[in-house]
Design a protein around this motif. Sequence first.
Motif, short mmCIF file in Angstrom:
data_model
loop_
_atom_site.label_atom_id
_atom_site.label_comp_id
_atom_site.label_asym_id
_atom_site.label_seq_id
_atom_site.Cartn_x
_atom_site.Cartn_y
_atom_site.Cartn_z
N UNK A 102 0.83 -1.21 0.00
CA UNK A 102 0.00 0.00 0.00
C UNK A 102 0.86 1.26 0.00
N UNK A 103 0.20 2.38 -0.06
CA UNK A 103 0.90 3.67 -0.15
C UNK A 103 1.61 4.07 1.14
N UNK A 104 1.36 3.33 2.24
CA UNK A 104 2.02 3.60 3.51
C UNK A 104 3.25 2.71 3.71
N UNK A 105 3.56 1.88 2.72
CA UNK A 105 4.72 1.00 2.81
C UNK A 105 4.43 -0.32 3.50
N UNK A 106 3.19 -0.58 3.89
CA UNK A 106 2.81 -1.85 4.49
C UNK A 106 2.34 -2.79 3.39
N UNK A 107 2.25 -4.07 3.74
CA UNK A 107 1.62 -5.00 2.81
C UNK A 107 0.21 -5.28 3.30
N UNK A 108 -0.65 -5.56 2.37
CA UNK A 108 -2.03 -5.94 2.66
C UNK A 108 -2.25 -7.35 2.14
N UNK A 109 -2.88 -8.18 2.97
CA UNK A 109 -3.26 -9.53 2.57
C UNK A 109 -4.65 -9.41 1.95
#
Length: 125
Positions: A102-109
């Motif tokens: 995502x745009x915050x640098x986290x991953x989304x499952x």
Amino acid sequence: MRVQVSSITGICLAAALSTLSASAFANADSEGERLSGEEIRELVWGNQVQGEMAGGEAYSEVYLPDGEIVGDGYSGEATIVDDTMCFDYGGDDIDCYGVRRNNEGKIEWIKDDEVAGYGTISDAP
């Protein structure tokens, strides 16, 4: 060596992965780059991911380069199938998720086109 899920933490994580509610992530960032299977392997494997699933269950797992999953008191096996990462904790079900950065640098499952959880990637301890 592969160890069967035997701790309450492992059981809770397996339950979270198989019974997800996307409503907890109503405000989650729905934009971002969906990763290919090879990109998932390059980004996630060999690292630690800490985060939360849609049901509110926190997790922290290390994904070893050979696909072994190491959690607190449990382990499992990860595989890449097409453009998804699949999780086998030794039960009857193997759950597969798309991965989006995502745009915050986290991953989304991603499960059924919904954000089912998120995580922050760091170097494996």
